[in-house]
Scaffold this motif. Structure first.
Motif, PDB file in Angstrom:
ATOM      1  N   ALA A  13       0.833  -1.200   0.000  1.00  0.00           N
ATOM      2  CA  ALA A  13       0.000   0.000   0.000  1.00  0.00           C
ATOM      3  C   ALA A  13       0.869   1.252   0.000  1.00  0.00           C
ATOM      4  N   GLY A  14       1.958   1.235   0.788  1.00  0.00           N
ATOM      5  CA  GLY A  14       2.861   2.369   0.842  1.00  0.00           C
ATOM      6  C   GLY A  14       3.817   2.354  -0.343  1.00  0.00           C
ATOM      7  N   VAL A  15       4.031   3.527  -0.950  1.00  0.00           N
ATOM      8  CA  VAL A  15       4.945   3.627  -2.087  1.00  0.00           C
ATOM      9  C   VAL A  15       6.306   4.063  -1.551  1.00  0.00           C
ATOM     10  N   HIS A  16       7.216   3.107  -1.457  1.00  0.00           N
ATOM     11  CA  HIS A  16       8.554   3.367  -0.920  1.00  0.00           C
ATOM     12  C   HIS A  16       9.522   3.379  -2.109  1.00  0.00           C
ATOM     13  N   VAL A  17       9.902   4.563  -2.548  1.00  0.00           N
ATOM     14  CA  VAL A  17      10.672   4.723  -3.774  1.00  0.00           C
ATOM     15  C   VAL A  17      12.166   4.655  -3.488  1.00  0.00           C
ATOM     16  N   GLY A  18      12.840   3.679  -4.105  1.00  0.00           N
ATOM     17  CA  GLY A  18      14.297   3.599  -4.008  1.00  0.00           C
ATOM     18  C   GLY A  18      14.929   4.535  -5.032  1.00  0.00           C
ATOM     19  N   ILE A  19      15.962   5.244  -4.628  1.00  0.00           N
ATOM     20  CA  ILE A  19      16.671   6.156  -5.518  1.00  0.00           C
ATOM     21  C   ILE A  19      18.097   5.627  -5.688  1.00  0.00           C
ATOM     22  N   ALA A  20      18.387   5.012  -6.829  1.00  0.00           N
ATOM     23  CA  ALA A  20      19.731   4.468  -7.071  1.00  0.00           C
ATOM     24  C   ALA A  20      20.744   5.613  -7.007  1.00  0.00           C
ATOM     25  N   THR A  21      21.741   5.465  -6.136  1.00  0.00           N
ATOM     26  CA  THR A  21      22.693   6.541  -5.871  1.00  0.00           C
ATOM     27  C   THR A  21      24.115   6.027  -5.978  1.00  0.00           C
ATOM     28  N   GLN A  22      24.932   6.705  -6.766  1.00  0.00           N
ATOM     29  CA  GLN A  22      26.340   6.327  -6.896  1.00  0.00           C
ATOM     30  C   GLN A  22      27.136   6.903  -5.743  1.00  0.00           C
ATOM     31  N   THR A  23      27.932   6.058  -5.083  1.00  0.00           N
ATOM     32  CA  THR A  23      28.782   6.483  -3.977  1.00  0.00           C
ATOM     33  C   THR A  23      30.221   6.088  -4.286  1.00  0.00           C
ATOM     34  N   PRO A  24      31.196   6.591  -3.524  1.00  0.00           N
ATOM     35  CA  PRO A  24      32.595   6.217  -3.774  1.00  0.00           C
ATOM     36  C   PRO A  24      32.853   4.718  -3.704  1.00  0.00           C
ATOM     37  N   THR A  25      32.012   3.988  -2.965  1.00  0.00           N
ATOM     38  CA  THR A  25      32.225   2.546  -2.816  1.00  0.00           C
ATOM     39  C   THR A  25      31.318   1.708  -3.709  1.00  0.00           C
ATOM     40  N   GLY A  26      30.412   2.340  -4.438  1.00  0.00           N
ATOM     41  CA  GLY A  26      29.526   1.580  -5.308  1.00  0.00           C
ATOM     42  C   GLY A  26      28.105   2.102  -5.271  1.00  0.00           C
ATOM     43  N   LEU A  27      27.222   1.405  -5.967  1.00  0.00           N
ATOM     44  CA  LEU A  27      25.830   1.827  -6.104  1.00  0.00           C
ATOM     45  C   LEU A  27      25.002   1.329  -4.920  1.00  0.00           C
ATOM     46  N   VAL A  28      24.276   2.260  -4.277  1.00  0.00           N
ATOM     47  CA  VAL A  28      23.354   1.893  -3.200  1.00  0.00           C
ATOM     48  C   VAL A  28      21.988   2.484  -3.527  1.00  0.00           C
ATOM     49  N   VAL A  29      20.951   2.015  -2.810  1.00  0.00           N
ATOM     50  CA  VAL A  29      19.585   2.456  -3.101  1.00  0.00           C
ATOM     51  C   VAL A  29      18.911   2.921  -1.802  1.00  0.00           C
ATOM     52  N   PRO A  30      19.137   4.190  -1.414  1.00  0.00           N
ATOM     53  CA  PRO A  30      18.395   4.720  -0.266  1.00  0.00           C
ATOM     54  C   PRO A  30      16.918   4.848  -0.614  1.00  0.00           C
ATOM     55  N   VAL A  31      16.052   4.796   0.417  1.00  0.00           N
ATOM     56  CA  VAL A  31      14.614   4.665   0.181  1.00  0.00           C
ATOM     57  C   VAL A  31      13.856   5.857   0.762  1.00  0.00           C
ATOM     58  N   VAL A  32      13.061   6.490  -0.093  1.00  0.00           N
ATOM     59  CA  VAL A  32      12.138   7.536   0.352  1.00  0.00           C
ATOM     60  C   VAL A  32      10.827   6.845   0.701  1.00  0.00           C
ATOM     61  N   ARG A  33      10.572   6.700   1.988  1.00  0.00           N
ATOM     62  CA  ARG A  33       9.407   5.937   2.432  1.00  0.00           C
ATOM     63  C   ARG A  33       8.136   6.780   2.348  1.00  0.00           C
ATOM     64  N   HIS A  34       7.053   6.087   2.046  1.00  0.00           N
ATOM     65  CA  HIS A  34       5.712   6.678   1.970  1.00  0.00           C
ATOM     66  C   HIS A  34       5.710   7.946   1.136  1.00  0.00           C
ATOM     67  N   THR A  35       6.164   7.780  -0.094  1.00  0.00           N
ATOM     68  CA  THR A  35       6.155   8.900  -1.029  1.00  0.00           C
ATOM     69  C   THR A  35       4.734   9.388  -1.280  1.00  0.00           C
ATOM     70  N   GLU A  36       3.762   8.499  -1.156  1.00  0.00           N
ATOM     71  CA  GLU A  36       2.364   8.882  -1.395  1.00  0.00           C
ATOM     72  C   GLU A  36       1.884   9.934  -0.391  1.00  0.00           C
ATOM     73  N   ALA A  37       2.567  10.040   0.758  1.00  0.00           N
ATOM     74  CA  ALA A  37       2.157  10.999   1.789  1.00  0.00           C
ATOM     75  C   ALA A  37       3.002  12.270   1.775  1.00  0.00           C
ATOM     76  N   ARG A  38       3.887  12.420   0.818  1.00  0.00           N
ATOM     77  CA  ARG A  38       4.801  13.573   0.775  1.00  0.00           C
ATOM     78  C   ARG A  38       4.430  14.499  -0.390  1.00  0.00           C
ATOM     79  N   ASP A  39       4.695  15.807  -0.189  1.00  0.00           N
ATOM     80  CA  ASP A  39       4.524  16.737  -1.297  1.00  0.00           C
ATOM     81  C   ASP A  39       5.855  16.885  -2.037  1.00  0.00           C
ATOM     82  N   ILE A  40       5.878  17.741  -3.060  1.00  0.00           N
ATOM     83  CA  ILE A  40       7.074  17.919  -3.881  1.00  0.00           C
ATOM     84  C   ILE A  40       8.273  18.338  -3.032  1.00  0.00           C
ATOM     85  N   TRP A  41       8.053  19.313  -2.135  1.00  0.00           N
ATOM     86  CA  TRP A  41       9.163  19.837  -1.333  1.00  0.00           C
ATOM     87  C   TRP A  41       9.705  18.773  -0.376  1.00  0.00           C
TER      88      TRP A  41
END
Length: 424
Positions: free
Chosen positions: A284-312
Motif C-alpha cells: 500500500a505504501g509507495v517506498h521509492v528507491g533512488i539508485a545513488t552512486q557512492t565512492p564505494t559503489g551503487l546503493v539504493v536509499p529509500v524515500v518511504r511513503h512517497t504517497e504521503a509527501r509533497d514535492i518539497w
C-alpha cells in the motif's frame, strides 16, 4: 624402426588439462608430417595437434571426452630411424612440470634441447626471436606450416603469439612485413601487466544482487520519449522564487509524484515477487528507491511513503538520503525496503538504457538525459526539451500492455505537470 612420442602441448592460460574432442586417426594409420592427429578443447579454444613426422600410429591416448594432462603422451608413432635419445643437456621448461608429478617413463622422455644455435649456415638477426633446435619443433597448424613452406619462411625464426607459443597466420603476416627488414616491436612491460583486484565488500554484494536479478527475472524494457519543456519551465520558475529554507527542485520529486499517481491506478506494480513461494506482495505504501552512486559503489536509499509527501518533502528527503549514502552514514533501514526504484545518471544518462530491476521488486524507472530535439507540433518542427524514460518490468507478473500503460500515464503527467497536483 623407432618410436616417436607426441605429447599434448601446453596450450597456455595456466591450463593443466584439456578435453579430447576428436581423433583424426586410428591405430595402424599411416600419417604424413603436419597431418592433424586429433583435437583437444579447453575453456578458451579448440586446438589441433599435428604430426611431427611421417609414421604409423601405434597408440592413442584415450577416447573422445577424456581429460588429458598437459605434457602427457598423446600419440605414439612408429617412424624410420633409430630410437630417440635424450640429449645430455639442460631440460627445457616442460609443459608437464606445471601439472604435477610425471611417471618415470614420461620424465625420461621429456623434451630436451641443446643451446639455441642457428640452423646450419644461418646467422641470427639482431632482435629476432630466439632460434629453436629442431628437437623443439615450433608449434603451428598445418595450414600455417604449408604457407610458411610456400613462402620460404623458417618457422624457427618466428616467435608465436598464440597459446603456448603457437605460430599463427598473424605472426606470419608480421614476419613478412617486418621480420625480413627489421625487428618486431617489443611491448612495454607496463602495457602487458595484469592487476588482480578481489571483489569484496559492497562491490561483492552488488555483484551478487545483480546476478540474482539478471538470472531470475525475465526483463521487458519499455522506452518512451517525454516532452519535459513545460515541466522544466515550471521547475525553473519555482526554484527562482523558492524560500531560502526550501531545497532546490530537481526532476526527481516530480517524477516520484507522477509515479504515485500512476501506481494508484496500477497498484500491482508497487510490489515484491517471491518467486520461490509464487506470491506477489503488493504494498500500500509507495517506498521509492533512488539508485545513488557512492565512492564505494551503487546503493539504493529509500524515500518511504512517497504517497504521503509533497514535492518539497520529496526533494528534501532525496537530498538528505543521497548525502548520507555518499558519506557512508545511511542506516540499514534507509537502504532497504523499497517497493519500486528510480535510476538516473543525470547528464550522463544517454538516449536509452536497460535498467536491471532491484530484486525482488517488479519495476524500475530509468531517467535518460534531457536534450533539445526537433519536435513536430502538427504544423512545423519546433525545438523542445525531450527526455526518454527507459523502464524495466518483471515479465513473469507484469504484462507488456500494463507496462506500457504505466509509462504512458507517467508521460502524460510529466508533459502536463499541473495534473500532478490536481486530484481527479
Amino acid at each position: 624402426m623407432a618410436e616417436r612420442v607426441v605429447r599434448l602441448p601446453d596450450v597456455g592460460e595456466g591450463i593443466a588439462e584439456a578435453e579430447l574432442v576428436e581423433w583424426h586417426v586410428k591405430v595402424g594409420d599411416i600419417v604424413r608430417e603436419d597431418a592433424v592427429l586429433g583435437a583437444v578443447m579447453t575453456d578458451k579454444a579448440t586446438v589441433e595437434i599435428p604430426s611431427p613426422a611421417d609414421g604409423r600410429v601405434t597408440w592413442l591416448a584415450g577416447n573422445v571426452g577424456d581429460l588429458l594432462a598437459i605434457g602427457s603422451d598423446f600419440v605414439r608413432l612408429e617412424v624410420d630411424g633409430e630410437s630417440e635419445q635424450a640429449p645430455k643437456t639442460a631440460e627445457l621448461a616442460s609443459p608437464a612440470s606445471s601439472v604435477g608429478a610425471q611417471s618415470p617413463r614420461h620424465a625420461a622422455s621429456a623434451p630436451r634441447a641443446t643451446a639455441n644455435a642457428p640452423p646450419n649456415g644461418m646467422k641470427s638477426q639482431p632482435g629476432a626471436a630466439p632460434l629453436h633446435h629442431a628437437a623443439n619443433r615450433p608449434l603451428a597448424a598445418p595450414a600455417v606450416r604449408l604457407r610458411a613452406r610456400e613462402a620460404g619462411i623458417d618457422l624457427h625464426q618466428i616467435r608465436g603469439t598464440g597459446p603456448a607459443g603457437r605460430i599463427t597466420h598473424d605472426d606470419l603476416d608480421a614476419h613478412l612485413t617486418h621480420g625480413r627488414t627489421g625487428t618486431r616491436a617489443t611491448p612495454n612491460p607496463a602495457q602487458t601487466a595484469v592487476t588482480d583486484i578481489k571483489v569484496v565488500g559492497l562491490r561483492r554484494k552488488i555483484a551478487e544482487k545483480m546476478s540474482i536479478a539478471s538470472s531470475r527475472i525475465p526483463h521487458i524494457t519499455y522506452v518512451e520519449e517525454v516532452d519535459v519543456t513545460s515541466l522544466e519551465e515550471l521547475r525553473a520558475k519555482v526554484n527562482g522564487q523558492k524560500r531560502p529554507n526550501k531545497p532546490k527542485l530537481t526532476l526527481l520529486p516530480f517524477l516520484m509524484r507522477a509515479m504515485v499517481r500512476a501506481i494508484a491506478e496500477q497498484p500491482h506494480l508497487n510490489a515484491h515477487f517471491d518467486d520461490e513461494a509464487g506470491i506477489v506482495h503488493q504494498h500500500a505504501g509507495v517506498h521509492v528507491g533512488i539508485a545513488t552512486q557512492t565512492p564505494t559503489g551503487l546503493v539504493v536509499p529509500v524515500v518511504r511513503h512517497t504517497e504521503a509527501r509533497d514535492i518539497w518533502d520529496c526533494a528534501s528527503e532525496v537530498a538528505r538520503l543521497a548525502e548520507a549514502a555518499r558519506n557512508g552514514n545511511a542506516t540499514r533501514d534507509e537502504l532497504t525496503g523499497s517497493t519500486i526504484t528510480i535510476t538516473s545518471l543525470g547528464a550522463l544518462g544517454g538516449l536509452a538504457t536497460t535498467p536491471i530491476i532491484n530484486h525482488p521488486e517488479v519495476a524500475i524507472v530509468g531517467v535518460n538525459r534531457i536534450a533539445i530535439r526537433p519536435h513536430w507540433d502538427g504544423a512545423a518542427f519546433v525545438p523542445r526539451q525531450m527526455m526518454n524514460l527507459s523502464s524495466s518490468f518483471d515479465h513473469r507478473v507484469i504484462d507488456g500492455f500494463d507496462a506500457a500503460q504505466f509509462v504512458q500515464r507517467i508521460k502524460l503527467l510529466l508533459e502536463t505537470p499541473a495534473m500532478i497536483f490536481i486530484d481527479s
